[in-house]
Scaffold this motif. Sequence first.
Motif, PDB file in Angstrom:
ATOM      1  N   ALA A   1     -83.716  12.136  62.016  1.00 47.09           N
ATOM      2  CA  ALA A   1     -83.159  12.434  60.686  1.00 47.09           C
ATOM      3  C   ALA A   1     -81.729  11.908  60.565  1.00 47.09           C
ATOM      4  CB  ALA A   1     -83.208  13.933  60.431  1.00 47.09           C
ATOM      5  N   LYS A   2     -80.947  12.066  61.630  1.00 49.20           N
ATOM      6  CA  LYS A   2     -79.565  11.568  61.611  1.00 49.20           C
ATOM      7  C   LYS A   2     -79.542  10.043  61.525  1.00 49.20           C
ATOM      8  CE  LYS A   2     -75.101  12.242  63.773  1.00 49.20           C
ATOM      9  NZ  LYS A   2     -74.365  12.976  64.796  1.00 49.20           N
TER      10      LYS A   2
ATOM     11  N   ILE B   1     -82.498  21.671  54.875  1.00 51.95           N
ATOM     12  CA  ILE B   1     -81.225  20.957  54.983  1.00 51.95           C
ATOM     13  C   ILE B   1     -81.231  20.189  56.313  1.00 51.95           C
ATOM     14  CG2 ILE B   1     -78.708  21.166  55.135  1.00 51.95           C
ATOM     15  CD1 ILE B   1     -79.853  21.839  52.371  1.00 51.95           C
ATOM     16  N   TRP B   2     -81.170  18.868  56.189  1.00 51.21           N
ATOM     17  CA  TRP B   2     -81.114  17.990  57.361  1.00 51.21           C
ATOM     18  C   TRP B   2     -79.783  17.260  57.325  1.00 51.21           C
ATOM     19  CZ3 TRP B   2     -86.460  15.114  58.128  1.00 51.21           C
ATOM     20  CH2 TRP B   2     -87.451  16.063  58.418  1.00 51.21           C
ATOM     21  N   TRP B   3     -78.923  17.555  58.269  1.00 48.27           N
ATOM     22  CA  TRP B   3     -77.610  16.933  58.370  1.00 48.27           C
ATOM     23  C   TRP B   3     -76.826  17.087  57.070  1.00 48.27           C
ATOM     24  CZ3 TRP B   3     -75.926  16.320  63.024  1.00 48.27           C
ATOM     25  CH2 TRP B   3     -76.846  16.132  64.055  1.00 48.27           C
ATOM     26  N   GLY B   4     -76.854  18.300  56.533  1.00 50.88           N
ATOM     27  CA  GLY B   4     -75.992  18.638  55.412  1.00 50.88           C
ATOM     28  C   GLY B   4     -76.542  18.357  54.030  1.00 50.88           C
ATOM     29  N   THR B   5     -77.750  17.810  53.937  1.00 53.61           N
ATOM     30  CA  THR B   5     -78.296  17.477  52.621  1.00 53.61           C
ATOM     31  C   THR B   5     -79.815  17.352  52.691  1.00 53.61           C
ATOM     32  OG1 THR B   5     -78.009  16.040  50.698  1.00 53.61           O
ATOM     33  CG2 THR B   5     -78.004  14.960  52.864  1.00 53.61           C
ATOM     34  N   PHE B   6     -80.367  16.672  51.694  1.00 52.11           N
ATOM     35  CA  PHE B   6     -81.803  16.424  51.649  1.00 52.11           C
ATOM     36  C   PHE B   6     -82.234  15.481  52.770  1.00 52.11           C
ATOM     37  CE2 PHE B   6     -80.548  17.065  47.190  1.00 52.11           C
ATOM     38  CZ  PHE B   6     -81.492  17.987  46.753  1.00 52.11           C
TER      39      PHE B   6
ATOM     40  N   ILE C   1     -83.075  22.759  39.398  1.00 53.18           N
ATOM     41  CA  ILE C   1     -82.742  23.997  40.104  1.00 53.18           C
ATOM     42  C   ILE C   1     -83.103  23.819  41.577  1.00 53.18           C
ATOM     43  CG2 ILE C   1     -83.060  26.487  40.200  1.00 53.18           C
ATOM     44  CD1 ILE C   1     -84.095  26.306  37.261  1.00 53.18           C
ATOM     45  N   PRO C   2     -82.109  23.550  42.418  1.00 48.99           N
ATOM     46  CA  PRO C   2     -82.407  23.331  43.831  1.00 48.99           C
ATOM     47  C   PRO C   2     -82.617  24.639  44.595  1.00 48.99           C
ATOM     48  CG  PRO C   2     -80.069  23.019  43.431  1.00 48.99           C
ATOM     49  CD  PRO C   2     -80.711  23.303  42.096  1.00 48.99           C
ATOM     50  N   PHE C   3     -83.431  24.531  45.632  1.00 48.99           N
ATOM     51  CA  PHE C   3     -83.561  25.631  46.587  1.00 48.99           C
ATOM     52  C   PHE C   3     -83.691  25.006  47.965  1.00 48.99           C
ATOM     53  CE2 PHE C   3     -87.851  24.678  45.160  1.00 48.99           C
ATOM     54  CZ  PHE C   3     -88.665  24.793  46.278  1.00 48.99           C
TER      55      PHE C   3
ATOM     56  N   MET D   1     -76.596  25.563  51.099  1.00 50.31           N
ATOM     57  CA  MET D   1     -77.130  24.510  50.241  1.00 50.31           C
ATOM     58  C   MET D   1     -76.661  23.123  50.686  1.00 50.31           C
ATOM     59  SD  MET D   1     -79.141  25.862  48.014  1.00 50.31           S
ATOM     60  CE  MET D   1     -79.376  24.510  46.874  1.00 50.31           C
ATOM     61  N   GLY D   2     -75.740  23.085  51.663  1.00 56.43           N
ATOM     62  CA  GLY D   2     -75.217  21.789  52.082  1.00 56.43           C
ATOM     63  C   GLY D   2     -74.634  21.044  50.882  1.00 56.43           C
ATOM     64  N   ARG D   3     -74.888  19.734  50.807  1.00 56.74           N
ATOM     65  CA  ARG D   3     -74.402  18.898  49.695  1.00 56.74           C
ATOM     66  C   ARG D   3     -75.466  18.687  48.618  1.00 56.74           C
ATOM     67  NH1 ARG D   3     -73.274  16.096  54.297  1.00 56.74           N
ATOM     68  NH2 ARG D   3     -74.789  14.481  53.777  1.00 56.74           N
ATOM     69  N   THR D   4     -76.531  19.464  48.647  1.00 60.96           N
ATOM     70  CA  THR D   4     -77.644  19.193  47.730  1.00 60.96           C
ATOM     71  C   THR D   4     -77.226  19.249  46.266  1.00 60.96           C
ATOM     72  OG1 THR D   4     -78.388  21.501  47.843  1.00 60.96           O
ATOM     73  CG2 THR D   4     -79.437  19.928  49.348  1.00 60.96           C
ATOM     74  N   VAL D   5     -76.436  20.229  45.889  1.00 55.42           N
ATOM     75  CA  VAL D   5     -76.020  20.359  44.488  1.00 55.42           C
ATOM     76  C   VAL D   5     -75.159  19.167  44.081  1.00 55.42           C
ATOM     77  CG1 VAL D   5     -74.710  21.749  42.842  1.00 55.42           C
ATOM     78  CG2 VAL D   5     -76.244  22.874  44.479  1.00 55.42           C
TER      79      VAL D   5
END
Length: 190
Positions: A82-83, A113-118, A137-139, A147-151
């Motif tokens: 993933a990284k 959450i993989w390495w801080g995001t999607f 609407i993220p979850f 939520m990491g950086r997803t938003v």
Amino acid sequence: MKNLRMMMAAVALLVSLAAGAKGRVLVVYFSHAGDNYAVGNIKVGNTKLVAQYIKEATGADEFEVVAVKSYDMAYEPLTRLAKQEQQRGEKPAFKGAVKNIGQYDTIFIGTPIWWGTFPQVMFTFFDKYNLNGKTLIPFATHEGSGMGRTVSDLQRLYPRAKVDKGIAIYGHDAKSSKARVLKWLKKFGF
């Protein structure tokens, strides 16, 4: 003829109520079954569990983002992969497609959450579909990242969408989080 019109009106009313307070609703998510941090080897991914709670409560349609490549591996090798995908900006392909995404007004977007995001496969999905003008609407499921950086990633990708702050569920709590998810959904009128 009058009875037929009344029945048609009743059906139309029921359909509009089923669509929810936010119009037509879709739940899009990526989930990882198999070896997961803090919960071990699971048959149904944590994010999928949460997605199912949302689908049941909202009557939403569903699209699971399933990568073409396999992520069926032990936790440590998966985190390394993933990284690498993130560092290289890879966009892994996924199976299937959402038919007529334009019909949806509200889209719940679920992810571990993989390495801080999607995971990168979700960015492939985002490249394929224009979600501007929609309510997003993220979850997320995580083991400490929230939520990491997803938003902020969704806001950057879709500047003309209404992006909610979402909800983050610990992966090890996913099985017991239904009541929390249902309470959260009430703020959206579901």
